[in-house]
Structures are given as C-alpha cells and as structure tokens.
Design a protein around this motif. Structure first.
Motif, PDB file in Angstrom:
ATOM      1  N   LEU A 225     -35.481 -19.981  -0.481  1.00 41.65           N
ATOM      2  CA  LEU A 225     -35.673 -18.189  -0.695  1.00 41.65           C
ATOM      3  C   LEU A 225     -36.252 -17.928  -1.868  1.00 41.65           C
ATOM      4  CD1 LEU A 225     -33.344 -18.731   1.336  1.00 41.65           C
ATOM      5  CD2 LEU A 225     -32.171 -16.812   0.333  1.00 41.65           C
ATOM      6  N   LEU A 226     -36.386 -18.561  -3.027  1.00 44.24           N
ATOM      7  CA  LEU A 226     -36.830 -18.511  -4.359  1.00 44.24           C
ATOM      8  C   LEU A 226     -38.066 -18.802  -4.592  1.00 44.24           C
ATOM      9  CD1 LEU A 226     -33.471 -18.804  -6.507  1.00 44.24           C
ATOM     10  CD2 LEU A 226     -34.674 -16.594  -5.614  1.00 44.24           C
ATOM     11  N   GLN A 227     -38.842 -19.695  -3.605  1.00 41.74           N
ATOM     12  CA  GLN A 227     -40.228 -20.259  -4.036  1.00 41.74           C
ATOM     13  C   GLN A 227     -40.976 -18.867  -4.351  1.00 41.74           C
ATOM     14  OE1 GLN A 227     -42.251 -21.970  -0.727  1.00 41.74           O
ATOM     15  NE2 GLN A 227     -40.336 -21.433   0.691  1.00 41.74           N
ATOM     16  N   ARG A 228     -41.920 -19.339  -5.071  1.00 39.03           N
ATOM     17  CA  ARG A 228     -42.959 -18.101  -5.494  1.00 39.03           C
ATOM     18  C   ARG A 228     -44.380 -18.346  -4.814  1.00 39.03           C
ATOM     19  NH1 ARG A 228     -42.612 -16.778 -11.762  1.00 39.03           N
ATOM     20  NH2 ARG A 228     -43.041 -14.908 -10.816  1.00 39.03           N
ATOM     21  N   THR A 229     -45.062 -17.211  -4.821  1.00 37.94           N
ATOM     22  CA  THR A 229     -46.223 -17.066  -4.037  1.00 37.94           C
ATOM     23  C   THR A 229     -47.450 -18.262  -4.233  1.00 37.94           C
ATOM     24  OG1 THR A 229     -48.059 -15.695  -3.700  1.00 37.94           O
ATOM     25  CG2 THR A 229     -47.346 -15.603  -5.849  1.00 37.94           C
ATOM     26  N   ARG A 230     -48.042 -18.367  -3.387  1.00 35.52           N
ATOM     27  CA  ARG A 230     -49.265 -19.363  -3.545  1.00 35.52           C
ATOM     28  C   ARG A 230     -50.614 -18.689  -4.080  1.00 35.52           C
ATOM     29  NH1 ARG A 230     -44.487 -21.905  -2.936  1.00 35.52           N
ATOM     30  NH2 ARG A 230     -44.801 -24.390  -2.676  1.00 35.52           N
TER      31      ARG A 230
ATOM     32  N   ALA B 220     -32.637  -8.606   4.451  1.00 41.35           N
ATOM     33  CA  ALA B 220     -33.677  -7.434   4.185  1.00 41.35           C
ATOM     34  C   ALA B 220     -33.907  -7.086   2.783  1.00 41.35           C
ATOM     35  CB  ALA B 220     -33.177  -6.380   5.338  1.00 41.35           C
ATOM     36  N   ASP B 221     -32.680  -6.917   1.960  1.00 39.57           N
ATOM     37  CA  ASP B 221     -32.636  -6.646   0.552  1.00 39.57           C
ATOM     38  C   ASP B 221     -32.965  -7.298  -0.677  1.00 39.57           C
ATOM     39  OD1 ASP B 221     -32.189  -3.968   1.670  1.00 39.57           O
ATOM     40  OD2 ASP B 221     -29.901  -4.208   1.608  1.00 39.57           O
ATOM     41  N   PHE B 222     -32.853  -8.696   0.020  1.00 41.77           N
ATOM     42  CA  PHE B 222     -33.037  -9.736  -1.095  1.00 41.77           C
ATOM     43  C   PHE B 222     -34.305  -9.881  -1.701  1.00 41.77           C
ATOM     44  CE2 PHE B 222     -33.683 -14.088  -2.452  1.00 41.77           C
ATOM     45  CZ  PHE B 222     -32.366 -14.446  -3.180  1.00 41.77           C
ATOM     46  N   HIS B 223     -35.373  -9.825  -0.924  1.00 42.70           N
ATOM     47  CA  HIS B 223     -36.849  -9.938  -1.640  1.00 42.70           C
ATOM     48  C   HIS B 223     -37.130  -8.502  -1.699  1.00 42.70           C
ATOM     49  CE1 HIS B 223     -36.436 -14.109   0.496  1.00 42.70           C
ATOM     50  NE2 HIS B 223     -36.828 -14.386  -0.586  1.00 42.70           N
TER      51      HIS B 223
ATOM     52  N   ASP C 279     -44.221  -1.334  -8.814  1.00 45.00           N
ATOM     53  CA  ASP C 279     -44.790  -1.492 -10.163  1.00 45.00           C
ATOM     54  C   ASP C 279     -44.244  -2.792 -10.836  1.00 45.00           C
ATOM     55  OD1 ASP C 279     -46.148   0.627  -9.965  1.00 45.00           O
ATOM     56  OD2 ASP C 279     -44.620   2.096 -10.584  1.00 45.00           O
ATOM     57  N   THR C 280     -43.318  -3.539 -10.352  1.00 43.67           N
ATOM     58  CA  THR C 280     -42.889  -4.643 -10.921  1.00 43.67           C
ATOM     59  C   THR C 280     -43.064  -5.988 -10.230  1.00 43.67           C
ATOM     60  OG1 THR C 280     -40.677  -4.047 -10.179  1.00 43.67           O
ATOM     61  CG2 THR C 280     -41.192  -3.299 -12.450  1.00 43.67           C
ATOM     62  N   PRO C 281     -44.226  -6.478  -9.972  1.00 38.45           N
ATOM     63  CA  PRO C 281     -44.173  -7.495  -8.932  1.00 38.45           C
ATOM     64  C   PRO C 281     -43.634  -8.899  -9.684  1.00 38.45           C
ATOM     65  CG  PRO C 281     -46.460  -7.189 -10.094  1.00 38.45           C
ATOM     66  CD  PRO C 281     -45.417  -5.828 -10.434  1.00 38.45           C
ATOM     67  N   GLN C 282     -43.722  -8.900 -10.795  1.00 45.47           N
ATOM     68  CA  GLN C 282     -42.697 -10.125 -11.520  1.00 45.47           C
ATOM     69  C   GLN C 282     -41.268 -10.177 -11.080  1.00 45.47           C
ATOM     70  OE1 GLN C 282     -43.558  -7.153 -13.134  1.00 45.47           O
ATOM     71  NE2 GLN C 282     -42.053  -6.855 -14.510  1.00 45.47           N
ATOM     72  N   VAL C 283     -40.947  -9.239 -10.583  1.00 46.27           N
ATOM     73  CA  VAL C 283     -39.310  -9.235 -10.016  1.00 46.27           C
ATOM     74  C   VAL C 283     -39.577  -9.209  -8.759  1.00 46.27           C
ATOM     75  CG1 VAL C 283     -37.254  -8.087 -10.052  1.00 46.27           C
ATOM     76  CG2 VAL C 283     -38.683  -7.599 -11.805  1.00 46.27           C
ATOM     77  N   GLU C 284     -39.086 -10.563  -8.233  1.00 45.72           N
ATOM     78  CA  GLU C 284     -39.363 -10.957  -6.773  1.00 45.72           C
ATOM     79  C   GLU C 284     -38.140 -10.658  -5.806  1.00 45.72           C
ATOM     80  OE1 GLU C 284     -41.085 -14.690  -7.477  1.00 45.72           O
ATOM     81  OE2 GLU C 284     -43.111 -14.082  -7.744  1.00 45.72           O
ATOM     82  N   SER C 285     -36.951 -10.784  -6.512  1.00 49.65           N
ATOM     83  CA  SER C 285     -35.812 -10.660  -5.636  1.00 49.65           C
ATOM     84  C   SER C 285     -34.679  -9.614  -6.288  1.00 49.65           C
ATOM     85  CB  SER C 285     -35.164 -11.885  -5.272  1.00 49.65           C
ATOM     86  OG  SER C 285     -34.562 -12.511  -6.454  1.00 49.65           O
ATOM     87  N   THR C 286     -33.686  -9.456  -5.663  1.00 48.56           N
ATOM     88  CA  THR C 286     -32.583  -8.736  -6.202  1.00 48.56           C
ATOM     89  C   THR C 286     -31.426  -9.623  -6.723  1.00 48.56           C
ATOM     90  OG1 THR C 286     -31.457  -8.381  -3.930  1.00 48.56           O
ATOM     91  CG2 THR C 286     -32.883  -6.507  -4.626  1.00 48.56           C
TER      92      THR C 286
END
Length: 338
Positions: free
Chosen positions: A113-118, A190-193, A198-205
């Motif tokens: 769930l927490l893996q980051r973008t490639r 649906a609300d987790f990611h 304006d804050t792409p560094q915050v990827e999840s709730t």
C-alpha cells in the motif's frame, strides 16, 4: 547509502514508540521498495525499525464472509490463500500480475500500500522533484512522461501509483485498519491514497506516527465475473501502463452491480463510482462498456509522450468488462490478452 540505526520491534506498541522517538525513522518489512530508495539516496532514514516480528501475519475469516489480512502477510501467501482464491479471485489475480515470484515472497501487504512511485525524476536525485523536495518543480510535465498519469494530475506532479494489488483492493472496497498513539482507526480504501494537488509529497492519509495493522475485505460474490487486465511494455516484471480490475454481478445478461478500478493512470488507484452506476441495469455489451470507458476517461489529459494511454485505457476497460461479463478472467500464467 547513508548510515542508520537499526531497531527490532516485537509489538505494535514497540514499533510506535521507536517511530515516535525519531521523526526520520522508517518501518521496514520486506524492504522491496525502501531499500531501493535508500540505495538511490531518495530516502535517508536515521533509524530503520524492523517490524517483521510483529504479530500481524494472520489471515482471519469474518463471520459474514469478510477477510482480515494482517499487514505482514506476504504477497505470495495472500495470492495463494485458498480463501482469497475462492472468494476474492480478483485480488489473487492482481497480485500475481505484479513483480516477480521472489519479490512477492518478500513484499508485505502493508508495504504494498505504501510503495512509492517509479517516476524517473523521483528516483534521480540530480533532478528536481516536488515529491522529494516540495517547491522544486515537476520536470516530468514537460519531459519524459510516457509512464505518467492521465487522470487526477496537478501542476505539481503527474506521477502514478505503481501497485497492482491496490487496484484490486480499490475495486473490492477494502478498508485499511491503522494504529497510532491515539488508538485504532479505519480508513476507507478510496480515502487512503491521495491525489497530488499542491502537496504531492503527502501520498496517503496515514499519519507519520501510525502503522498499518490490517486490510479488511468485505464479503464479495462476483463468482467468475471478474478480471485483472494489465497492459505493459513486456509480459513479465514490468509496471502497468494501464491496468483494469473489474468485477460484475450478473442477472442473466444484465449487469446488477459493477466495480471498476484502474491502475497506471493516476497518483492513486482510480475508481469512478458514477461510471459503475452507468452499467447497472444495462445489458452487458460493447456499447455499454464503451460508454463507461468514455465516462471514466472524460477528464483525462495526455501529454507529449503519454497521450496514447487514453486510447489504450479505453480499449482496456472495454476488454476487461467483456472478460468479466463472460466469466473468462485474464490468465496471469498465459498473459496474452484474451
């Protein structure tokens, strides 16, 4: 790779205390993403908290056919669990479409769930990236963006979420259970990611002081009317250009319920419930499926190198819904599109 301290936690409380004592600490389980990020100098934790000994490795039945999946259940174990294959085959198929057998053996449910973008620029510390350093810019917008998002983007980021498993979890309406200093809470999938905004560094709730403890799946009854269709540059060990998780409840030739989620097209798994509603009560067929695809993709924006994804996604949605309606799910052994 930077120097760091290592702490092994044996309880959730231990893990939370260790995390609270160092704001730059990171949890590690399988490490299939974090270690790469550390090697590329994208992540520089001062403490790595090993959570592999936490009691979060069970898959538990609920009284109503639901399933609770511990955050440390490996992707392989989850994909091959008999209950998952029988009751949630869409999830099993999505997991088997991702990574390699070796990575699935190590990767955990919570970590997936927490893996980051490639994104190329995110991994290259010699280039600007708003996800790494907010305010530095997003060079992908005008640069190399073939793998990037067409939905839900902002002028700050057009990266995509890389998970296959999460696309199926979005379609299945999962819930993420987390624990922190304030206790336990549940987050609708649906609300987790988050979208980049304006804050792409915050990827999840998920809060910085919280840990995922389980993923809960509500009972599902789609039978054979599901599919996970993944389109990529090569048939193995490649991230999706576009993927579609589809599940239908059929009443004869009529759609009684529909679930559709897309991967490879947005900063999070993309599910449009208004598009699903368009199918309910309609005869299953290419015309109905095309209307749904057009609805989902109406806000899509293509850029210099990824505009092809819009047409590709349209065809993928139609094909996936056709497979689901016919009860002929895409094979993850023979990956040729049926």
């Amino acid at each position: 790779m930077n120097r760091f301290d290592y702490v092994r936690a044996t309880t959730v409380a231990d893990a939370l205390r260790a995390k609270a004592s160092d704001s730059r600490s990171r949890f590690i389980a399988g490490g299939t993403n974090l270690l790469d990020l550390m090697k590329y100098d994208v992540e520089r934790p001062t403490t790595v908290v090993d959570i592999t000994h936490l009691p979060l490795t069970d898959i538990e039945d609920g009284p109503d056919g639901s399933l609770r999946i511990g955050a440390l259940v490996s992707n392989s174990r989850l994909a091959y669990d008999a209950r998952v294959q029988e009751r949630f085959p869409l999830l099993s198929s999505a997991i088997l479409a991702g990574a390699s057998a070796q990575l699935r053996n190590a990767a955990s449910t919570g970590g997936n769930l927490l893996q980051r973008t490639r994104c190329y620029y995110f991994y290259d510390t010699g280039t600007p990236c708003n996800k790494r350093e907010p305010g530095t810019g997003c060079p992908a917008i005008e640069g190399v963006n073939r793998i990037h998002a067409i939905l839900g983007t902002s002028d700050k980021c057009i990266a995509t979420h890389p998970s296959d498993m999460c696309v199926a979890l979005a379609a299945l309406g999962a819930t993420v259970r987390v624990e922190g200093p304030s206790g336990e809470r549940s987050i609708a999938f649906a609300d987790f990611h988050r979208l980049p905004g304006d804050t792409p560094q915050v990827e999840s709730t998920l809060k910085p002081d919280e840990i995922i403890v389980s993923v809960d799946l509500p009972a599902a009854d789609y039978g054979p009317h599901h599919t996970y269709l993944k389109l990529r540059d090569r048939q193995s060990y490649a991230f999706a250009l576009v993927s579609v998780a589809a599940a239908l409840k059929m009443d004869g030739g009529t759609v009684a319920e529909a679930r559709i989620a897309l991967g490879g097209v947005a900063h999070k798994p993309w599910r449009d419930e208004s598009a699903e509603a368009l199918l309910v009560g309609r005869a299953a067929g290419v015309d109905a499926f095309a209307a749904v695809a057009d609805h989902i993709l109406a806000p899509a924006v293509g850029r210099s190198e990824n505009a092809f994804k819009i047409g590709l996604a349209r065809k993928a949605i139609i094909r996936a819904l056709s497979q689901a309606a016919a009860g002929t799910p895409q094979s993850q052994v023979d990956k040729r599109v049926q």
